[in-house]
Design a protein around this motif. Structure first.
Motif, PDB file in Angstrom:
ATOM      1  N   ILE A 133       0.838  -1.204   0.000  1.00 29.28           N
ATOM      2  CA  ILE A 133       0.000   0.000   0.000  1.00 29.28           C
ATOM      3  C   ILE A 133       0.871   1.252   0.000  1.00 29.28           C
ATOM      4  O   ILE A 133       0.590   2.225  -0.704  1.00 29.28           O
ATOM      5  CB  ILE A 133      -0.936  -0.011   1.227  1.00 29.28           C
ATOM      6  N   GLN A 134       1.959   1.239   0.766  1.00 30.63           N
ATOM      7  CA  GLN A 134       2.822   2.422   0.859  1.00 30.63           C
ATOM      8  C   GLN A 134       3.741   2.589  -0.348  1.00 30.63           C
ATOM      9  O   GLN A 134       4.000   3.709  -0.781  1.00 30.63           O
ATOM     10  CB  GLN A 134       3.682   2.339   2.123  1.00 30.63           C
ATOM     11  N   GLY A 135       4.222   1.473  -0.905  1.00 32.72           N
ATOM     12  CA  GLY A 135       5.256   1.575  -1.927  1.00 32.72           C
ATOM     13  C   GLY A 135       4.831   1.273  -3.341  1.00 32.72           C
ATOM     14  O   GLY A 135       5.666   1.293  -4.250  1.00 32.72           O
ATOM     15  N   SER A 138       0.627   2.477  -8.100  1.00 32.53           N
ATOM     16  CA  SER A 138      -0.759   2.826  -8.433  1.00 32.53           C
ATOM     17  C   SER A 138      -1.423   3.621  -7.309  1.00 32.53           C
ATOM     18  O   SER A 138      -1.592   3.117  -6.195  1.00 32.53           O
ATOM     19  CB  SER A 138      -1.561   1.551  -8.709  1.00 32.53           C
ATOM     20  N   THR A 139      -1.796   4.855  -7.615  1.00 32.93           N
ATOM     21  CA  THR A 139      -2.533   5.667  -6.641  1.00 32.93           C
ATOM     22  C   THR A 139      -3.937   5.111  -6.428  1.00 32.93           C
ATOM     23  O   THR A 139      -4.471   5.137  -5.319  1.00 32.93           O
ATOM     24  CB  THR A 139      -2.610   7.121  -7.131  1.00 32.93           C
ATOM     25  N   SER A 140      -4.544   4.602  -7.502  1.00 31.71           N
ATOM     26  CA  SER A 140      -5.905   4.042  -7.403  1.00 31.71           C
ATOM     27  C   SER A 140      -5.931   2.852  -6.459  1.00 31.71           C
ATOM     28  O   SER A 140      -6.852   2.694  -5.654  1.00 31.71           O
ATOM     29  CB  SER A 140      -6.396   3.623  -8.791  1.00 31.71           C
ATOM     30  N   LEU A 141      -4.902   1.994  -6.556  1.00 26.83           N
ATOM     31  CA  LEU A 141      -4.840   0.824  -5.679  1.00 26.83           C
ATOM     32  C   LEU A 141      -4.689   1.254  -4.226  1.00 26.83           C
ATOM     33  O   LEU A 141      -5.333   0.711  -3.332  1.00 26.83           O
ATOM     34  CB  LEU A 141      -3.657  -0.060  -6.098  1.00 26.83           C
ATOM     35  N   ARG A 142      -3.861   2.255  -3.996  1.00 28.44           N
ATOM     36  CA  ARG A 142      -3.637   2.720  -2.627  1.00 28.44           C
ATOM     37  C   ARG A 142      -4.919   3.298  -2.027  1.00 28.44           C
ATOM     38  O   ARG A 142      -5.260   3.026  -0.876  1.00 28.44           O
ATOM     39  CB  ARG A 142      -2.522   3.771  -2.602  1.00 28.44           C
ATOM     40  N   ARG A 143      -5.594   4.124  -2.792  1.00 20.64           N
ATOM     41  CA  ARG A 143      -6.825   4.735  -2.280  1.00 20.64           C
ATOM     42  C   ARG A 143      -7.890   3.685  -1.976  1.00 20.64           C
ATOM     43  O   ARG A 143      -8.610   3.782  -0.990  1.00 20.64           O
ATOM     44  CB  ARG A 143      -7.352   5.756  -3.287  1.00 20.64           C
ATOM     45  N   LYS A 144      -7.992   2.672  -2.838  1.00 21.50           N
ATOM     46  CA  LYS A 144      -8.996   1.631  -2.612  1.00 21.50           C
ATOM     47  C   LYS A 144      -8.648   0.808  -1.375  1.00 21.50           C
ATOM     48  O   LYS A 144      -9.532   0.436  -0.596  1.00 21.50           O
ATOM     49  CB  LYS A 144      -9.079   0.725  -3.834  1.00 21.50           C
ATOM     50  N   ALA A 145      -7.332   0.523  -1.183  1.00 16.83           N
ATOM     51  CA  ALA A 145      -6.914  -0.263  -0.018  1.00 16.83           C
ATOM     52  C   ALA A 145      -7.141   0.496   1.281  1.00 16.83           C
ATOM     53  O   ALA A 145      -7.456  -0.104   2.314  1.00 16.83           O
ATOM     54  CB  ALA A 145      -5.441  -0.638  -0.158  1.00 16.83           C
ATOM     55  N   LEU A 146      -6.975   1.829   1.243  1.00 22.34           N
ATOM     56  CA  LEU A 146      -7.191   2.634   2.445  1.00 22.34           C
ATOM     57  C   LEU A 146      -8.677   2.855   2.714  1.00 22.34           C
ATOM     58  O   LEU A 146      -9.081   3.117   3.848  1.00 22.34           O
ATOM     59  CB  LEU A 146      -6.490   3.986   2.309  1.00 22.34           C
ATOM     60  N   LYS A 147      -9.482   2.779   1.651  1.00 23.87           N
ATOM     61  CA  LYS A 147     -10.914   3.028   1.791  1.00 23.87           C
ATOM     62  C   LYS A 147     -11.622   1.859   2.444  1.00 23.87           C
ATOM     63  O   LYS A 147     -12.560   2.027   3.216  1.00 23.87           O
ATOM     64  CB  LYS A 147     -11.512   3.322   0.410  1.00 23.87           C
ATOM     65  N   GLN A 148     -11.187   0.630   2.119  1.00 22.43           N
ATOM     66  CA  GLN A 148     -11.848  -0.546   2.676  1.00 22.43           C
ATOM     67  C   GLN A 148     -10.808  -1.556   3.141  1.00 22.43           C
ATOM     68  O   GLN A 148      -9.696  -1.615   2.610  1.00 22.43           O
ATOM     69  CB  GLN A 148     -12.781  -1.189   1.636  1.00 22.43           C
ATOM     70  N   ASP A 149     -11.169  -2.346   4.141  1.00 24.06           N
ATOM     71  CA  ASP A 149     -10.257  -3.329   4.715  1.00 24.06           C
ATOM     72  C   ASP A 149     -10.288  -4.595   3.873  1.00 24.06           C
ATOM     73  O   ASP A 149     -11.291  -5.301   3.823  1.00 24.06           O
ATOM     74  CB  ASP A 149     -10.672  -3.628   6.162  1.00 24.06           C
ATOM     75  N   ILE A 150      -9.181  -4.881   3.171  1.00 22.86           N
ATOM     76  CA  ILE A 150      -9.105  -6.069   2.321  1.00 22.86           C
ATOM     77  C   ILE A 150      -7.884  -6.879   2.705  1.00 22.86           C
ATOM     78  O   ILE A 150      -6.935  -6.375   3.293  1.00 22.86           O
ATOM     79  CB  ILE A 150      -9.042  -5.689   0.820  1.00 22.86           C
ATOM     80  N   LEU A 152      -4.538  -9.507   1.874  1.00 24.10           N
ATOM     81  CA  LEU A 152      -3.417  -9.412   0.941  1.00 24.10           C
ATOM     82  C   LEU A 152      -3.767 -10.027  -0.405  1.00 24.10           C
ATOM     83  O   LEU A 152      -3.447  -9.463  -1.468  1.00 24.10           O
ATOM     84  CB  LEU A 152      -2.185 -10.107   1.543  1.00 24.10           C
ATOM     85  N   ASP A 153      -4.439 -11.191  -0.391  1.00 23.63           N
ATOM     86  CA  ASP A 153      -4.817 -11.834  -1.655  1.00 23.63           C
ATOM     87  C   ASP A 153      -5.765 -10.957  -2.455  1.00 23.63           C
ATOM     88  O   ASP A 153      -5.636 -10.827  -3.687  1.00 23.63           O
ATOM     89  CB  ASP A 153      -5.480 -13.195  -1.373  1.00 23.63           C
ATOM     90  N   GLU A 154      -6.717 -10.342  -1.771  1.00 22.01           N
ATOM     91  CA  GLU A 154      -7.647  -9.444  -2.465  1.00 22.01           C
ATOM     92  C   GLU A 154      -6.922  -8.224  -3.027  1.00 22.01           C
ATOM     93  O   GLU A 154      -7.253  -7.737  -4.117  1.00 22.01           O
ATOM     94  CB  GLU A 154      -8.753  -9.012  -1.507  1.00 22.01           C
ATOM     95  N   LEU A 155      -5.913  -7.741  -2.282  1.00 24.98           N
ATOM     96  CA  LEU A 155      -5.132  -6.602  -2.753  1.00 24.98           C
ATOM     97  C   LEU A 155      -4.342  -6.955  -4.009  1.00 24.98           C
ATOM     98  O   LEU A 155      -4.292  -6.172  -4.964  1.00 24.98           O
ATOM     99  CB  LEU A 155      -4.178  -6.149  -1.642  1.00 24.98           C
TER     100      LEU A 155
END
Length: 655
Positions: A133-135, A138-150, A152-155
């Motif tokens: 998430i930090q490194g 993709s900004t879109s991936l980071r925002r989606k990961a911070l928006k909802q709790d998923i 590692l496999d889902e990420l």
């Protein structure tokens, strides 16, 4: 029999790659032994040394206690080729790993898996997910990961889907035939620039270094200043001759500019210069490994990099087609943009992934408000709004004012009548400290902590004056030497709780607050008969304590028991000495318990030191440990002394 097994040789001792090579080789040897159904320990040991060849056998002969079985031999060789790692350094390498621009999410995930092997993480998947998430790029991936709790496999699945959709969209936008993918080059013909000769009158009126009226009444304003363009001394950018007399050739650039003005939300790029003397907030940041000087622009919603800076980058990020409209301050026409790219921007404090737009020519590079906040180069601008916890504290403002006094009872010190009272002689106070002692005595008297003693007294003790550590105003601390009086004070045993006792109570807590009493001992009043034993002498007379003081031998037990009794019956509240911890499983429960504690303290007459209090924390340090929703762990700051301790050296006495 084992033609597929490579020989472990051609290595260099202490080479970083030997560790991984040895582990991989051992893994293949294990598969070979299983495939051949060899279970005898001595046969396995012999095959290990046979396939390892001469170089390893030479090393093996130098090792001690190798035994005669396979497991011991393998363990000794592993200790040699794969020594114990420095966990802190391995964690540091893991935290520094960022996704490269040409690296897929699966490659990045695999690299993180390799790096975390020696980190000794309790939950590797959780740490890898956090690092992705930090490194990630993709900004879109980071925002989606911070928006909802998923998980590692889902990420990973989401990242793969985003990569695939970006690839397909790029193919559709650029086309698939050869002519569509061909990149055309722009040809730039440098124009011949001739210097405009200023007339004689202008030379007489204007200063060539600052551009202001000449001659100056005092020295030139540009004296000692650095030009923002050529970085030379003693002139401003507005009159820089390097800027006005030289033409700068522009490299041939790939034309990624887009004529597509699709309807998107407007973005703004500000950057006003009042005059050459105005100080502008610049910050240096690393963009894809290249050092770039940015102007911090809190009015800008986008990050901007000029064409010249982009061309100087050794490793240029992959440019992408852009269709964004960006407007400068006070204009209706949008800025011409060439392309955009997404990369890592890093400062000394922090790093983040940001989208950067590239403009034509040379201009200031702008760092937007959002990226500046993420990099912690400016604080986040927030509307002043009191939270629920702030409202609770405001309602009990009197609890955070002055030094309180416990209302329920006075403290009785039990004096052993068989001990003969002692009146000790006065210890001389250095002359340079006497004014400070007088000032401190006056302060304690005004706070009703000590009082003057008139007439004879059985007990008299001397004082010791010490400087307060880290005090910038040379403040002192008065300490009464209570060693002899303490022999007459009978101790009543009260159990002081330990953190082990509190761990069970704090299990499951997620929200914490820590309260600190303001000079806690001095908030307990001594009874009249108990004050004489605290009498002390100074160069300005005799005083005694009206409140409980630090030198009394049973002060800690008295204070702990009194405060515990005062807080008795409150849920989610524990104390060790004058530190009170409030804990709860959720925010609403925490607020309710915090308000109950403040109300009880107010009713009992106690006050807090708000400067040392911590409210509404998800993680809190308490007596050398860190409590959080993830459990309890040792405070790293407290472990530094142990980690940095040097090994004891043998002392050799000279004869």
């Amino acid at each position: 029999m084992a033609q597929g097994l490579p020989v472990f040789s051609n290595f260099v001792v202490n080479e970083p790659a030997v560790d991984n090579r040895w582990k991989k080789w051992c893994h293949r040897l294990e598969n070979l032994l299983i495939g051949l159904d060899i279970t005898n320990e001595k046969r396995k040991r012999a095959l290990l040394l046979y396939y390892a060849r001469e170089e390893v056998n030479v090393i093996f002969d130098t090792l001690s206690e190798t035994g005669d079985d396979y497991k011991t031999a393998l363990l000794k060789l592993t200790e040699y080729f794969a020594p114990k790692k420095c966990t802190e350094y391995e964690v540091y390498k893991f935290r520094q790993a960022k996704q490269e621009s040409s690296e897929t999410i699966d490659t990045y995930h695999t690299r993180l898996r390799q790096l975390c092997k020696n980190c000794e993480f309790a939950d590797k998947d959780k740490e890898i997910k956090s690092q992705i998430i930090q490194g990630c790029q993709s900004t879109s991936l980071r925002r989606k990961a911070l928006k909802q709790d998923i998980t590692l496999d889902e990420l990973i699945q989401e990242a793969r889907a985003l990569e695939l959709s970006d690839k397909h969209a790029s193919e559709i936008e650029h086309g698939t035939d050869e002519s569509a993918n061909r990149v055309t080059k722009r040809k730039f013909t440098p124009k011949k620039i001739t210097a405009n000769k200023p007339n004689v009158k202008q030379k007489q009126r204007k200063c060539r270094n600052c551009g202001f009226e000449n001659p100056h009444k005092t020295k030139c304003p540009a004296h000692g200043k650095e030009c923002l363009y050529c970085h030379k001394k003693d002139h401003f950018e507005s009159v820089c001759r390097s800027k006005t007399m030289k033409s700068r050739k522009t490299n041939n650039l790939n034309d990624y500019s887009s004529s597509d003005d699709s309807d998107q939300s407007d973005n703004y790029a500000f950057g006003l210069t009042v005059n050459a003397m105005s100080r502008r907030p610049y910050v240096s940041a690393s963009v894809n490994g290249h050092n770039v000087k940015f102007l911090i622009d809190t009015g800008s919603s986008v990050n901007v990099l000029d064409q010249e800076t982009y061309n100087k980058m050794n490793q240029k990020p992959k440019p992408q087609k852009q269709n964004m409209k960006v407007f400068a301050y006070g204009t209706d026409s949008h800025i011409k943009l060439l392309w955009k790219f997404v990369t890592t921007v890093e400062t000394k404090q922090k790093y983040t992934t940001a989208e950067i737009l590239v403009t034509e020519g040379k201009s200031d590079n702008l760092l937007s408000y959002l990226t500046s906040v993420e990099l912690q180069v400016i604080p986040e601008i927030q509307t002043l709004q009191l939270s629920m916890v702030d409202e609770i504290c405001k309602n009990y403002d009197s609890v955070f004012t002055g030094i309180g006094k416990y209302k329920d009872k006075q403290i009785d010190l039990i004096i052993d009548p068989d001990v003969q009272p002692v009146s000790q002689s006065h210890r001389r106070i250095p002359f340079h400290q006497r004014k400070q002692v007088e000032k401190e005595l006056k302060r304690l008297e005004d706070l009703d902590i000590i009082e003057k003693v008139e007439g004879a007294t059985d007990w008299v003790s001397p004082i010791v004056v010490t400087s307060k550590p880290k005090s910038k105003t040379n403040e002192i601390r008065l300490c009464v030497d209570m060693r002899l009086p303490n022999t007459a004070i009978k101790r009543t045993k009260h159990i002081i709780p330990t953190l082990v006792d509190m761990i069970v109570d704090l299990n499951g807590a997620k929200v914490f607050s820590k309260l600190d009493l303001n000079q806690g001992y001095h908030q307990l009043e001594l009874s009249e008969p108990s004050r004489n034993v605290t009498t002390f002498t100074t160069h300005v007379g005799i005083r005694r304590y009206k409140r409980l003081s630090f030198g009394i031998n049973r002060a800690a037990e008295i204070f702990q028991n009194t405060l515990r009794t005062a807080l008795e019956g409150l849920d989610g509240v524990r104390n060790i000495s004058d530190d009170i911890i409030v804990y709860a499983e959720n925010q609403a429960q925490h607020n309710k318990r915090l308000e109950a504690v403040l109300k009880r303290l107010k009713d009992k007459g106690f006050t807090l030191n708000k400067r040392k209090c911590e409210f509404n924390k998800r993680k809190i340090e308490f007596f050398g440990y860190v409590f959080s929703e993830d459990g309890i762990s040792a405070d790293r700051k407290k472990c530094e002394a142990i980690k940095n301790a040097q090994a004891p050296k043998k002392c050799v006495r000279s004869t």
